[in-house]
Design a protein around this motif. Structure first.
Motif, mmCIF file in Angstrom:
data_model
loop_
_atom_site.group_PDB
_atom_site.id
_atom_site.type_symbol
_atom_site.label_atom_id
_atom_site.label_comp_id
_atom_site.label_asym_id
_atom_site.label_seq_id
_atom_site.Cartn_x
_atom_site.Cartn_y
_atom_site.Cartn_z
ATOM 1 N N VAL A 186 0.834 -1.211 0.000
ATOM 2 C CA VAL A 186 0.000 0.000 0.000
ATOM 3 C C VAL A 186 0.868 1.260 0.000
ATOM 4 C CG1 VAL A 186 -1.635 1.349 1.399
ATOM 5 C CG2 VAL A 186 -1.999 -1.117 1.057
ATOM 6 N N VAL A 187 1.932 1.244 0.779
ATOM 7 C CA VAL A 187 2.810 2.417 0.868
ATOM 8 C C VAL A 187 4.203 2.092 0.350
ATOM 9 C CG1 VAL A 187 1.535 3.452 2.799
ATOM 10 C CG2 VAL A 187 3.499 1.949 3.272
ATOM 11 N N ASP A 188 4.833 3.109 -0.202
ATOM 12 C CA ASP A 188 6.177 3.010 -0.790
ATOM 13 C C ASP A 188 7.196 3.387 0.276
ATOM 14 O OD1 ASP A 188 8.504 3.208 -2.285
ATOM 15 O OD2 ASP A 188 7.859 5.017 -3.384
ATOM 16 N N TRP A 189 7.564 2.395 1.111
ATOM 17 C CA TRP A 189 8.498 2.696 2.208
ATOM 18 C C TRP A 189 9.843 3.154 1.667
ATOM 19 C CZ3 TRP A 189 12.822 -0.324 2.007
ATOM 20 C CH2 TRP A 189 12.711 -1.571 1.379
ATOM 21 N N HIS A 190 10.315 2.529 0.586
ATOM 22 C CA HIS A 190 11.648 2.836 0.061
ATOM 23 C C HIS A 190 11.721 4.287 -0.417
ATOM 24 C CE1 HIS A 190 14.860 2.991 -2.973
ATOM 25 N NE2 HIS A 190 15.473 2.124 -2.200
ATOM 26 N N LEU A 247 13.336 10.870 12.862
ATOM 27 C CA LEU A 247 13.611 10.006 11.709
ATOM 28 C C LEU A 247 12.850 8.691 11.816
ATOM 29 C CD1 LEU A 247 15.075 9.388 9.090
ATOM 30 C CD2 LEU A 247 17.118 8.778 10.401
ATOM 31 N N ASN A 248 12.788 8.116 13.023
ATOM 32 C CA ASN A 248 12.059 6.850 13.193
ATOM 33 C C ASN A 248 10.579 7.017 12.846
ATOM 34 O OD1 ASN A 248 12.505 4.064 13.987
ATOM 35 N ND2 ASN A 248 11.098 4.466 15.697
ATOM 36 N N GLY A 249 10.086 8.237 13.043
ATOM 37 C CA GLY A 249 8.689 8.528 12.728
ATOM 38 C C GLY A 249 8.381 8.506 11.246
ATOM 39 N N VAL A 250 9.404 8.392 10.395
ATOM 40 C CA VAL A 250 9.154 8.338 8.952
ATOM 41 C C VAL A 250 8.232 7.175 8.601
ATOM 42 C CG1 VAL A 250 11.180 6.924 8.354
ATOM 43 C CG2 VAL A 250 10.207 8.464 6.652
ATOM 44 N N TRP A 251 8.257 6.114 9.396
ATOM 45 C CA TRP A 251 7.382 4.964 9.143
ATOM 46 C C TRP A 251 5.912 5.315 9.360
ATOM 47 C CZ3 TRP A 251 9.324 0.718 6.798
ATOM 48 C CH2 TRP A 251 10.711 0.544 6.816
ATOM 49 N N HIS A 252 5.641 6.441 10.013
ATOM 50 C CA HIS A 252 4.268 6.922 10.185
ATOM 51 C C HIS A 252 3.888 7.909 9.081
ATOM 52 C CE1 HIS A 252 3.714 5.803 14.660
ATOM 53 N NE2 HIS A 252 4.872 5.305 14.291
ATOM 54 N N ARG A 253 4.855 8.223 8.205
ATOM 55 C CA ARG A 253 4.614 9.244 7.163
ATOM 56 C C ARG A 253 4.888 8.690 5.773
ATOM 57 N NH1 ARG A 253 7.615 11.960 11.212
ATOM 58 N NH2 ARG A 253 9.573 11.621 10.088
ATOM 59 N N LEU A 254 4.806 7.373 5.597
ATOM 60 C CA LEU A 254 5.105 6.784 4.291
ATOM 61 C C LEU A 254 3.984 7.128 3.304
ATOM 62 C CD1 LEU A 254 6.210 3.242 5.544
ATOM 63 C CD2 LEU A 254 7.697 5.207 5.018
ATOM 64 N N ASP A 255 4.377 7.484 2.098
ATOM 65 C CA ASP A 255 3.387 7.838 1.075
ATOM 66 C C ASP A 255 2.828 6.579 0.405
ATOM 67 O OD1 ASP A 255 3.826 10.587 1.447
ATOM 68 O OD2 ASP A 255 5.552 10.550 0.084
ATOM 69 N N PRO A 256 1.516 6.591 0.121
ATOM 70 C CA PRO A 256 0.955 5.466 -0.636
ATOM 71 C C PRO A 256 1.458 5.472 -2.087
ATOM 72 C CG PRO A 256 -0.771 7.059 -0.038
ATOM 73 C CD PRO A 256 0.508 7.579 0.521
ATOM 74 N N ASP A 283 -1.787 6.484 11.883
ATOM 75 C CA ASP A 283 -1.084 7.666 11.366
ATOM 76 C C ASP A 283 -0.929 7.579 9.841
ATOM 77 O OD1 ASP A 283 -0.842 8.887 13.827
ATOM 78 O OD2 ASP A 283 1.222 8.277 14.172
ATOM 79 N N LEU A 284 -0.603 6.393 9.328
ATOM 80 C CA LEU A 284 -0.494 6.227 7.872
ATOM 81 C C LEU A 284 -1.834 6.470 7.177
ATOM 82 C CD1 LEU A 284 1.788 3.083 7.291
ATOM 83 C CD2 LEU A 284 2.366 5.499 6.968
ATOM 84 N N ASN A 344 2.353 -1.399 14.098
ATOM 85 C CA ASN A 344 1.492 -1.238 15.269
ATOM 86 C C ASN A 344 0.317 -0.313 14.952
ATOM 87 O OD1 ASN A 344 4.266 0.035 15.446
ATOM 88 N ND2 ASN A 344 3.128 1.504 16.690
ATOM 89 N N LEU A 345 -0.695 -0.348 15.812
ATOM 90 C CA LEU A 345 -1.942 0.368 15.524
ATOM 91 C C LEU A 345 -1.724 1.862 15.366
ATOM 92 C CD1 LEU A 345 -4.290 -1.603 17.936
ATOM 93 C CD2 LEU A 345 -4.589 -1.431 15.450
#
Lengths: 232, 232
Positions: free
Chosen positions: A16-20, A92-101, A131-132, A125-126
């Motif tokens: 769903v999201v482009d983590w890379h 920076l760790n919070g980037v996982w909460h801001r990944l773009d779809p 957040d995503l 995690n929930l």
């Protein structure tokens, strides 16, 4: 002939999201000299071994946010970023909460939403998943996570757990994912499966094979084609 | 001066959905001779005692769907409906998954969604809450339930649990509810609170007082006025 799935449960990271791409973009702003694609792949590569310690029982339940942070702390010196202070690491760790779809995701989900119940089934995690959902305006009906079942995929409790939450048989649920190991584990629990091609999950410079498996119920290029295949 | 709440956590039964009216409408179709308002109120009245047995530890964790069904089975003979067969009972118990939102809810949530993370915090189980989200097209970012915390409100683990999931202090979360006991318990955990008037929660023939409490952070007639008060 498979029955029409009532519940579509989506894997999130990569599907769903482009983590890379999201991590590369955020790192380019924070530390332009660092090899962003290599950093993103190294961070993600720590994910399975970290979860495996929880799956094996070596370690008690711990949220993915914590695992991401531990992997990050181990990674920073390798990229010359050991000087990042605590606040910068939290950020920076919070980037996982801001990944773009991926670009078509929202349009695909809006089509699928009319005829199916849409939820996540992710090891995130929930708090991260919610957040995503806000960040990407993702129209889930609900967010389900390994955290609900206190077990990480591919533990069968996660796949069966989705069906049980809705009081439905496993074949009423279809797992949608870009990873055959996830889909194979879901199939073994009786779920239907849809493979989604995400050739650039690891970056445009590192395309991955996207043949899926003939055992998948459906195979789609993206969520718009999945909507076509499901008549949505 | 209270900080702007980042997370709005909504009570659902009575606050977001009109359980009384929805049950009355469904019963009118199924059994027109039955006193629908009395039946709906009796069903709901079984709710607190049933949960109390779980809260007290007398009984292990059990989903609200199961409690609703047990209360229903006990109730049917009092209303001359002991002849309902299993399929009809399953169907009727499912009404809790088909409750209609109050008329302004969707418009209110859409306004609030831009500036806040919107989630539920309900004693309803996850499958029920996700079904309600689909039925009412409710634009939550995520669905949180007593089932996530394995504790029923007003257990402090539920209120504190929401803040913890997001890694935020309790005052970053505002509980939105039409019931002062729920709000008082949330306040005791450090959450902000918004009281919503729902004078006809128990039916237009049985209006309830809606004065709330001066200790609530906000007091609103409905979710549109809550959006006004929050500048949404």
């Amino acid at each position: 002939m498979s029955p029409h799935p009532q519940i579509l449960a989506f894997d999130v990271f990569g599907t769903v999201v482009d983590w890379h791409g999201s991590i590369v973009r955020e790192l380019a702003a924070l530390a332009p000299a660092v090899d962003g694609p290599a950093f993103a792949r190294a961070w993600r590569a720590g994910y399975q071994p970290a979860m495996q310690r929880v799956r094996s029982g070596e370690r008690g339940w711990v949220a993915l946010d914590t695992l991401h942070r531990e992997i990050l702390d181990g990674l920073l010196p390798r990229f010359g970023l050991q000087g990042l202070d605590e606040a910068a690491r939290v950020q920076l760790n919070g980037v996982w909460h801001r990944l773009d779809p991926w670009p078509e995701v929202r349009a695909g989900l809006l089509r699928l939403r009319a005829g199916h119940t849409l939820c996540t089934l992710s090891n995130g995690n929930l708090g991260l998943l919610i957040d995503l959902a806000r960040h990407g305006e993702l129209p889930w009906h609900g967010v389900l996570s390994a955290e609900v079942f206190r077990a990480y995929k591919p533990d069968p409790r996660t796949y069966r757990g989705v069906a049980e939450l809705f009081g439905l048989p496993p074949q009423a649920v279809m797992l949608v994912a870009a990873h055959e190991d996830d889909l194979a584990a879901a199939r073994a629990c009786g779920l239907q499966t849809a493979y989604i091609e995400r050739p650039h999950e690891f970056g445009a410079d590192a395309p991955k094979p996207v043949q899926g498996s003939p055992e998948d119920t459906l195979h789609a290029r993206d969520l718009l084609q999945l909507a076509d295949l499901l008549g949505a």
